[in-house]
Write an enzyme that holds these catalytic residues in place. Sequence first.
Site, short mmCIF file in Angstrom:
data_model
loop_
_atom_site.label_atom_id
_atom_site.label_comp_id
_atom_site.label_asym_id
_atom_site.label_seq_id
_atom_site.Cartn_x
_atom_site.Cartn_y
_atom_site.Cartn_z
N TYR A 146 0.82 -1.21 0.00
CA TYR A 146 0.00 0.00 0.00
C TYR A 146 0.86 1.26 0.00
O TYR A 146 0.42 2.31 -0.46
CB TYR A 146 -0.89 0.04 1.25
N LYS A 195 3.19 -15.39 2.84
CA LYS A 195 3.37 -16.16 1.60
C LYS A 195 4.87 -16.46 1.51
O LYS A 195 5.56 -16.07 0.55
CB LYS A 195 2.85 -15.33 0.41
N ASP A 227 -2.89 -18.34 1.10
CA ASP A 227 -3.90 -19.02 0.29
C ASP A 227 -4.61 -20.11 1.11
O ASP A 227 -5.83 -20.27 1.05
CB ASP A 227 -3.29 -19.60 -1.01
N ASP A 251 -6.16 -6.96 4.33
CA ASP A 251 -7.30 -6.33 3.65
C ASP A 251 -8.23 -7.41 3.11
O ASP A 251 -9.44 -7.40 3.34
CB ASP A 251 -6.78 -5.44 2.50
N ASP A 255 -11.99 -8.99 4.86
CA ASP A 255 -13.28 -8.98 4.17
C ASP A 255 -13.89 -10.37 4.15
O ASP A 255 -15.09 -10.55 4.36
CB ASP A 255 -13.13 -8.49 2.72
C1 IPM Z 1 -10.26 -1.29 4.00
C2 IPM Z 1 -10.49 -0.72 2.63
C3 IPM Z 1 -9.32 0.18 2.29
C4 IPM Z 1 -8.07 -0.67 2.32
C5 IPM Z 1 -9.46 0.92 0.95
C6 IPM Z 1 -10.74 1.72 0.89
C7 IPM Z 1 -8.27 1.76 0.66
O1 IPM Z 1 -10.66 -1.74 1.70
O2 IPM Z 1 -10.18 -0.50 4.95
O3 IPM Z 1 -10.15 -2.50 4.10
O4 IPM Z 1 -7.78 -1.38 1.37
O5 IPM Z 1 -7.37 -0.62 3.33
MG MG Z 2 -10.76 -3.68 2.54
#
Ligand code: IPM
Ligand code: MG
Length: 360
Positions: A146, A195, A227, A251, A255
């Site tokens: 990032y 990884k 993975d 990230d 999710d």
């Molecule tokens: C999160 C989001 C952010 C990230 C984006 C919006 C930059 O997906 O907070 O997980 O990737 O960190």
């Molecule tokens: Mg995210």
Amino acid sequence: MKYKIALIPGDGIGPEIVAEARKVLDRVGTVYGHEFLYEELLMGGASIDATGEPLTAETLQKAKESDSVLLGAVGGAVGQSKWYELPPNLRPEAGLLKIRKGLGLFCNLRPAVLFPQLKHACPLKEEISKGKFDFTVVRELTGGVYFGERKTEIEKGIRKAVDTMPYDENEICRIAKWAFEIARKRRKQVCSVDKANVLDTSRLWREVVSEVAKEYPDVQITNMLVDNCAMQIVKDPSQFDVILTENMFGDILSDEASMVTGSIGMLPSASLGEGKLGLYEPSHGSAPDIAGQDKANPIATILSAAMMLRYSFDLEKEASAIEDAVSKVLDQGYRTMDIKSDNTILIGTKEMGDRIVAQL
Ligand code: IPM
Ligand code: MG
């Protein structure tokens, strides 16, 4: 006590959910005798529209001067919003990265909990979810790909892009310590995800984490390839307690982790650094498709406010009171659209906030 809170409503459903969290904080203030002073700040698309930048230097400065930051969400629909075509450093998301970095918030906590009242919303079969799991992703937040150098160019007529993923041992060491400290207060297991079969940064990661682990002999450490981890989260989520990982893997895995709970609208997050100042935000995004319709679930933001009370202000009793209030409203069967199921009562964003306030 008096606390200065920077409120960043942001974009999409952000303003609506932050408004509900504020109501809840005000109620906590009245009941427990605290004064919360708010300063509303612009970030993301809202800031781009007003100033041309997703996060101005003044806003960052104001955030630094606050005791803590509560954020709704930033950004528009991918590929569709008016901000999508802007250069990367001027997009809404860049504001988020800049505030994380600017406030030194290298540790991102993202709990993935299956709420007993919402068990049926879990997309996993019950024999897999076991009706219960509770783990937390500890994501490194200010390093890796990032923040590494990147460029897009044309080389010999061929379009080419490069992103780089740097990590040094200090960055790995400090986030690893956080993960072990958190595990100590939980079930004492850290699974470090990397990884290492491919990436140099991951080999270093594994090495440094194993060194840090020696300082925590009471915590069990395991290593897992990313993975495999993605697969294990849907195969046997209850095996995890604390997942420690770098920025991009975190990230993606966070999710996935929130999705398997079936209730991403319920999950808070905290971004922390060396001091007490933190940034608290729901794990979900800005949901522009339902913005302004009183449909969004404010619970993740309200629970983020609870995390703020706990981690930044050391107000454990007050934080638990908010969590209990949320739980009671769920027990009574009230649900926003995203968590609605048979035999429950559909309510909107505002009513959800009001009902949680009423329990405090
Ligand atoms: C999160 C989001 C952010 C990230 C984006 C919006 C930059 O997906 O907070 O997980 O990737 O960190
Ligand atoms: Mg995210």
